[in-house]
Scaffold this active site. Structure first.
Site, mmCIF file in Angstrom:
data_model
loop_
_atom_site.group_PDB
_atom_site.id
_atom_site.type_symbol
_atom_site.label_atom_id
_atom_site.label_comp_id
_atom_site.label_asym_id
_atom_site.label_seq_id
_atom_site.Cartn_x
_atom_site.Cartn_y
_atom_site.Cartn_z
ATOM 1 N N ASP A 76 0.869 -1.176 0.000
ATOM 2 C CA ASP A 76 0.000 0.000 0.000
ATOM 3 C C ASP A 76 0.913 1.237 0.000
ATOM 4 O OD1 ASP A 76 -1.758 2.084 0.675
ATOM 5 O OD2 ASP A 76 -2.978 0.780 1.943
ATOM 6 N N VAL A 77 0.731 2.136 -0.940
ATOM 7 C CA VAL A 77 1.615 3.318 -0.994
ATOM 8 C C VAL A 77 1.454 4.228 0.230
ATOM 9 C CG1 VAL A 77 1.934 3.389 -3.504
ATOM 10 C CG2 VAL A 77 -0.003 4.621 -2.467
ATOM 11 N N ASN A 103 2.805 6.277 -9.818
ATOM 12 C CA ASN A 103 1.643 6.153 -10.697
ATOM 13 C C ASN A 103 0.369 5.709 -9.976
ATOM 14 O OD1 ASN A 103 0.237 5.160 -13.406
ATOM 15 N ND2 ASN A 103 0.367 3.362 -12.075
ATOM 16 N N TYR A 177 -9.862 14.179 -5.017
ATOM 17 C CA TYR A 177 -9.085 13.836 -6.221
ATOM 18 C C TYR A 177 -8.464 15.096 -6.814
ATOM 19 C CZ TYR A 177 -7.807 11.332 -10.515
ATOM 20 O OH TYR A 177 -7.101 10.751 -11.563
ATOM 21 N N LYS A 181 -4.424 15.818 -6.910
ATOM 22 C CA LYS A 181 -3.741 15.906 -8.209
ATOM 23 C C LYS A 181 -3.125 17.299 -8.416
ATOM 24 C CE LYS A 181 -4.377 11.658 -9.652
ATOM 25 N NZ LYS A 181 -3.234 10.723 -9.740
ATOM 26 N N THR A 212 -8.594 2.796 -19.043
ATOM 27 C CA THR A 212 -8.225 1.793 -18.030
ATOM 28 C C THR A 212 -9.473 1.511 -17.185
ATOM 29 O OG1 THR A 212 -7.658 3.309 -16.234
ATOM 30 C CG2 THR A 212 -5.918 2.864 -17.858
HETATM 31 N N1 LIG Z 1 -7.634 6.472 -16.281
HETATM 32 C C1 LIG Z 1 -7.753 7.798 -16.355
HETATM 33 O O1 LIG Z 1 -8.632 8.315 -17.060
HETATM 34 C C2 LIG Z 1 -6.777 8.678 -15.652
HETATM 35 C C3 LIG Z 1 -6.726 10.030 -16.005
HETATM 36 C C4 LIG Z 1 -5.808 10.883 -15.382
HETATM 37 C C5 LIG Z 1 -4.954 10.373 -14.421
HETATM 38 N N2 LIG Z 1 -5.039 9.063 -14.076
HETATM 39 C C6 LIG Z 1 -4.094 8.585 -13.061
HETATM 40 O O2 LIG Z 1 -3.287 7.575 -13.633
HETATM 41 C C7 LIG Z 1 -2.787 6.722 -12.611
HETATM 42 C C8 LIG Z 1 -2.954 5.279 -13.030
HETATM 43 O O3 LIG Z 1 -4.333 4.960 -13.075
HETATM 44 P P1 LIG Z 1 -4.960 3.952 -14.151
HETATM 45 O O4 LIG Z 1 -5.708 4.767 -15.127
HETATM 46 O O5 LIG Z 1 -3.931 3.022 -14.662
HETATM 47 O O6 LIG Z 1 -6.063 3.207 -13.236
HETATM 48 P P2 LIG Z 1 -6.077 1.734 -12.597
HETATM 49 O O7 LIG Z 1 -7.151 1.763 -11.576
HETATM 50 O O8 LIG Z 1 -6.159 0.720 -13.677
HETATM 51 O O9 LIG Z 1 -4.635 1.599 -11.925
HETATM 52 C C9 LIG Z 1 -4.297 2.182 -10.704
HETATM 53 C C10 LIG Z 1 -3.466 1.173 -9.929
HETATM 54 O O10 LIG Z 1 -3.081 1.759 -8.676
HETATM 55 C C11 LIG Z 1 -3.241 0.769 -7.679
HETATM 56 N N3 LIG Z 1 -3.428 1.373 -6.364
HETATM 57 C C12 LIG Z 1 -4.489 2.094 -5.927
HETATM 58 N N4 LIG Z 1 -4.348 2.434 -4.644
HETATM 59 C C13 LIG Z 1 -3.150 1.936 -4.254
HETATM 60 C C14 LIG Z 1 -2.438 1.965 -3.029
HETATM 61 N N5 LIG Z 1 -2.952 2.550 -1.924
HETATM 62 N N6 LIG Z 1 -1.226 1.368 -2.979
HETATM 63 C C15 LIG Z 1 -0.719 0.742 -4.065
HETATM 64 N N7 LIG Z 1 -1.353 0.665 -5.249
HETATM 65 C C16 LIG Z 1 -2.561 1.257 -5.339
HETATM 66 C C17 LIG Z 1 -4.467 -0.002 -8.112
HETATM 67 O O11 LIG Z 1 -4.556 -1.264 -7.464
HETATM 68 C C18 LIG Z 1 -4.274 -0.083 -9.606
HETATM 69 O O12 LIG Z 1 -3.549 -1.229 -10.002
HETATM 70 C C19 LIG Z 1 -3.543 7.121 -11.336
HETATM 71 O O13 LIG Z 1 -2.737 7.940 -10.532
HETATM 72 C C20 LIG Z 1 -4.727 7.911 -11.864
HETATM 73 O O14 LIG Z 1 -5.235 8.830 -10.918
HETATM 74 C C21 LIG Z 1 -5.916 8.214 -14.666
#
Ligand SMILES: NC(=O)c1ccc[n+]([C@@H]2O[C@H](COP(=O)([O-])OP(=O)(O)OC[C@H]3O[C@@H](n4cnc5c(N)ncnc54)[C@H](O)[C@@H]3O)[C@@H](O)[C@H]2O)c1
Length: 277
Positions: A76-77, A103, A177, A181, A212
């Site tokens: 967990d981060v 990430n 959020y 961010k 995703t």
């Molecule tokens: N998908 C989008 O539209 C989008 C847009 C802008 C930014 N983001 C950002 O991109 C990044 C990646 O997200 P994604 O789109 O791949 O979504 P995702 O949900 O597929 O992946 C996020 C990953 O982070 C892991 N995670 C969450 N909480 C955690 C914790 N406490 N400790 C360790 N791991 C944890 C999850 O288990 C998951 O595998 C995130 O920071 C998200 O906020 C996503």
């Protein structure tokens, strides 16, 4: 075949699926060994299914197919000690650390739980504190060889603009959020300014919609159905489908590689003009 990251090591949070997995596989294709962490569990404030241990195992499988090595652990981060432990294990195994990709993230702005105050707290804890912990845990290893390195934080278009833009679409999750961010831009600038003399470059990427499971899920679908204003606020100006994770990876590879050697302190919008609206 030689890659631009031959002999390098990357540490990636949230590597079980989505963008984190894409980064892990691409960095491995470019020659890097990978230290990967993911929660592989569910938080109550998150209304869509989060990643599982099987997802992380699939990342391991895909990285190993490239011929590179990976250490992948459930972490967990929000747990600084565990992060340090796993970085230590990775560095003991691979000998060094060159890149950190902070990430991991959650989007607790969908589902009924978005109105629970814990959605705000979890968003800040994972998406802001977790980013700081990820970088801090890795910093001693990044500094130890004296050859510099690169850190990339995954923020969001929500780092520049609120995800809710009307009274009706306000929620604790959306506030958390957006605040987290925005907050990681401060973290990025803190490190970019302070680590430049160590030749460690620090930048952030700010995607709009990325295809995703974070946005392609039932809870998001019903929110956008119920509150078209929420969906409208996330629409880019360019009429294009959501980005693929690999397109975010392209930018991160650019930042970390020779191509990005003059870049630090950059917050890169990748949102089809969403933040111009
Ligand atoms: N998908 C989008 O539209 C989008 C847009 C802008 C930014 N983001 C950002 O991109 C990044 C990646 O997200 P994604 O789109 O791949 O979504 P995702 O949900 O597929 O992946 C996020 C990953 O982070 C892991 N995670 C969450 N909480 C955690 C914790 N406490 N400790 C360790 N791991 C944890 C999850 O288990 C998951 O595998 C995130 O920071 C998200 O906020 C996503």
């Amino acid at each position: 075949m030689t890659g631009q990251f031959d002999g390098k090591v990357v540490f990636i949070s949230g590597a079980a699926r989505g963008q984190g997995r894409s980064h892990a596989v691409r960095f491995a294709e470019e020659g890097a060994d990978v230290i990967a962490v993911d929660l592989c569990g569910q938080l109550d404030s998150v209304a869509y299914p989060m990643a599982t241990r099987e997802d992380l195992d699939e990342t391991v499988n895909l990285v190993e197919k490239t011929g590179r090595s990976i250490i992948a652990e459930q972490v967990d981060v929000r747990d600084f000690d565990r992060l340090r432990e796993v970085v230590g294990r990775g560095v003991a195994e691979f000998g060094r650390l060159d890149f950190v990709l902070a990430n991991a993230g959650i989007f607790p702005a969908v589902g009924p739980q978005r109105f629970d105050i814990s959605s705000f707290v979890d968003a800040i804890d994972v998406n802001l504190k977790g980013v700081y912990f990820t970088i801090e845990a890795a910093l001693p290893a990044l500094l130890s060889h004296g050859e510099g390195g690169a850190i990339v934080i995954t923020s969001s278009a929500a780092g520049f603009k609120s995800v809710s833009s009307t009274f009706d679409t306000m929620s604790h999750g959306a506030a958390g959020y957006t605040a987290a961010k925005h907050g990681v831009i401060g973290v990025m600038r803190h490190y970019a300014a302070s680590l430049a003399e160590k030749n460690i470059r620090v930048n952030s990427v700010h995607p709009g919609g990325v295809a995703t499971p974070m946005i392609i899920n039932e809870a998001m679908g019903s929110l956008v159905g119920d509150q078209p204003a929420f969906g409208e606020a996330q629409q880019p100006k360019l009429s294009m489908p959501p980005m693929e994770p690999s397109e975010v990876t392209d930018a991160i590879v650019y930042f970390c590689g020779h191509s990005g050697r003059h870049l630090t302190g950059v917050a890169l919008p990748m949102d089809g003009g969403l933040t111009l609206k």
